[in-house]
Motif scaffolding. Structure first.
Motif, PDB file in Angstrom:
ATOM      1  N   TRP A  82      -0.904 -11.398  -8.316  1.00  0.00           N
ATOM      2  CA  TRP A  82      -1.038 -11.198  -7.089  1.00  0.00           C
ATOM      3  C   TRP A  82      -2.851 -11.062  -6.681  1.00  0.00           C
ATOM      4  O   TRP A  82      -3.213 -10.303  -7.233  1.00  0.00           O
ATOM      5  N   PRO A  83      -3.498 -11.907  -5.959  1.00  0.00           N
ATOM      6  CA  PRO A  83      -4.868 -11.849  -5.810  1.00  0.00           C
ATOM      7  C   PRO A  83      -5.043 -10.863  -5.155  1.00  0.00           C
ATOM      8  O   PRO A  83      -4.585 -10.260  -3.934  1.00  0.00           O
ATOM      9  N   ARG A  84      -6.177  -9.925  -5.588  1.00  0.00           N
ATOM     10  CA  ARG A  84      -6.710  -8.591  -5.006  1.00  0.00           C
ATOM     11  C   ARG A  84      -7.271  -8.692  -3.749  1.00  0.00           C
ATOM     12  O   ARG A  84      -7.530  -7.626  -3.030  1.00  0.00           O
ATOM     13  N   GLN A  85      -7.665 -10.002  -3.249  1.00  0.00           N
ATOM     14  CA  GLN A  85      -8.293 -10.229  -1.989  1.00  0.00           C
ATOM     15  C   GLN A  85      -7.191 -10.505  -0.861  1.00  0.00           C
ATOM     16  O   GLN A  85      -7.722 -10.675   0.220  1.00  0.00           O
ATOM     17  N   LEU A  86      -6.102 -10.626  -1.384  1.00  0.00           N
ATOM     18  CA  LEU A  86      -4.812 -10.902  -0.383  1.00  0.00           C
ATOM     19  C   LEU A  86      -4.870  -9.654   0.602  1.00  0.00           C
ATOM     20  O   LEU A  86      -5.053  -8.274   0.159  1.00  0.00           O
ATOM     21  N   PRO A  87      -5.030 -10.009   1.912  1.00  0.00           N
ATOM     22  CA  PRO A  87      -4.836  -8.722   2.895  1.00  0.00           C
ATOM     23  C   PRO A  87      -3.160  -8.358   2.940  1.00  0.00           C
ATOM     24  O   PRO A  87      -2.320  -9.058   3.305  1.00  0.00           O
ATOM     25  N   LEU A  88      -3.071  -7.147   2.776  1.00  0.00           N
ATOM     26  CA  LEU A  88      -1.600  -6.514   2.967  1.00  0.00           C
ATOM     27  C   LEU A  88      -1.415  -5.547   3.895  1.00  0.00           C
ATOM     28  O   LEU A  88      -2.201  -4.546   4.085  1.00  0.00           O
ATOM     29  N   VAL A  89      -0.580  -5.613   4.607  1.00  0.00           N
ATOM     30  CA  VAL A  89      -0.185  -4.736   5.734  1.00  0.00           C
ATOM     31  C   VAL A  89       1.082  -3.919   5.365  1.00  0.00           C
ATOM     32  O   VAL A  89       2.197  -4.685   5.155  1.00  0.00           O
ATOM     33  N   ILE A  90       0.902  -2.737   4.852  1.00  0.00           N
ATOM     34  CA  ILE A  90       1.883  -2.109   4.392  1.00  0.00           C
ATOM     35  C   ILE A  90       2.644  -1.182   5.393  1.00  0.00           C
ATOM     36  O   ILE A  90       1.939  -0.380   6.006  1.00  0.00           O
ATOM     37  N   TYR A  91       4.108  -1.295   5.589  1.00  0.00           N
ATOM     38  CA  TYR A  91       4.753  -0.445   6.415  1.00  0.00           C
ATOM     39  C   TYR A  91       6.192  -0.083   6.142  1.00  0.00           C
ATOM     40  O   TYR A  91       6.580  -0.482   5.262  1.00  0.00           O
ATOM     41  N   VAL A 115      -6.379  -3.388   2.217  1.00  0.00           N
ATOM     42  CA  VAL A 115      -5.192  -2.843   2.621  1.00  0.00           C
ATOM     43  C   VAL A 115      -5.104  -2.237   3.917  1.00  0.00           C
ATOM     44  O   VAL A 115      -5.765  -1.505   4.244  1.00  0.00           O
ATOM     45  N   PHE A 116      -4.279  -2.693   4.588  1.00  0.00           N
ATOM     46  CA  PHE A 116      -3.871  -2.066   6.049  1.00  0.00           C
ATOM     47  C   PHE A 116      -2.688  -1.349   5.951  1.00  0.00           C
ATOM     48  O   PHE A 116      -1.647  -1.757   5.619  1.00  0.00           O
ATOM     49  N   TYR A 117      -2.738  -0.079   6.630  1.00  0.00           N
ATOM     50  CA  TYR A 117      -1.684   0.902   6.727  1.00  0.00           C
ATOM     51  C   TYR A 117      -1.279   1.017   7.844  1.00  0.00           C
ATOM     52  O   TYR A 117      -1.949   1.327   8.853  1.00  0.00           O
ATOM     53  N   PHE A 118      -0.156   0.489   8.162  1.00  0.00           N
ATOM     54  CA  PHE A 118       0.661   0.192   9.464  1.00  0.00           C
ATOM     55  C   PHE A 118       1.401   1.462   9.636  1.00  0.00           C
ATOM     56  O   PHE A 118       2.714   1.236   9.411  1.00  0.00           O
ATOM     57  N   ARG A 119       0.807   2.626  10.086  1.00  0.00           N
ATOM     58  CA  ARG A 119       1.470   3.811   9.949  1.00  0.00           C
ATOM     59  C   ARG A 119       2.731   4.044  11.026  1.00  0.00           C
ATOM     60  O   ARG A 119       3.694   4.349  10.604  1.00  0.00           O
ATOM     61  N   SER A 120       2.555   3.413  12.175  1.00  0.00           N
ATOM     62  CA  SER A 120       3.568   3.149  13.188  1.00  0.00           C
ATOM     63  C   SER A 120       4.947   2.330  12.837  1.00  0.00           C
ATOM     64  O   SER A 120       6.100   2.603  13.354  1.00  0.00           O
ATOM     65  N   GLY A 121       4.541   1.718  11.841  1.00  0.00           N
ATOM     66  CA  GLY A 121       5.753   0.843  11.268  1.00  0.00           C
ATOM     67  C   GLY A 121       6.679  -0.093  11.963  1.00  0.00           C
ATOM     68  O   GLY A 121       6.433  -0.302  13.218  1.00  0.00           O
TER      69      GLY A 121
END
Length: 148
Positions: A82-91, A115-121
């Protein structure tokens, strides 16, 4: 006798309190995003990572998301393929699900740069009727995301 009742009550109630804990507002090294920012990231092609369990995933998830249950196979994201530059939205499902915060913390520790933390999910995503699917085959979604 009273002490035994208090201890018994503590052990019966404390697991429920732990599961209902509110997720932290921020995760160090990740950017917390709201539902509208998450939607924009979706439009731009970011990879959405759903860390809920299999049953919740099958009920519905963000269209195009990859499913990595935090309890079983999220560790696969640590693989070097997995490329480390990949934008990840985690929910997860909502603000009362701390799994997405834990997953975001792990992704940052593994060297992911966006890394994007999508808190409200997912519940917020669903409330706004943004693109979602139900019952999608998990392997197909994973393969599609790895093609990014």
């Amino acid at each position: 006798m009273r002490r035994i009742l208090v201890l018994l009550l503590f052990f019966v109630v404390s697991p429920a309190v732990v599961q209902a804990a509110e997720a932290p507002e921020d995760v160090e090294g990740a950017m917390t995003v709201n539902v509208f920012q998450a939607k924009r990231l979706h439009e731009l092609g970011a990879v959405f990572i759903d860390v809920r369990n299999d049953r919740e995933w099958l009920w519905g998830h963000v269209e195009g998301a990859v499913h990595f249950d935090l309890a079983s196979d999220f560790i696969n994201l640590a693989a070097q393929e997995w490329p480390r530059q990949l934008p990840l939205v985690i929910y997860c499902d909502s603000e009362i699900c701390p799994r997405s915060a834990e997953a975001a913390r792990m992704a940052v520790a593994w060297g992911y740069k966006q890394v994007f933390y999508f808190r409200s999910g997912y519940f917020a995503w669903q409330l706004h009727d943004f693109p979602q699917v139900t019952g999608e085959d998990r392997a197909g979604a994973t393969l599609n995301a790895q093609a990014h």
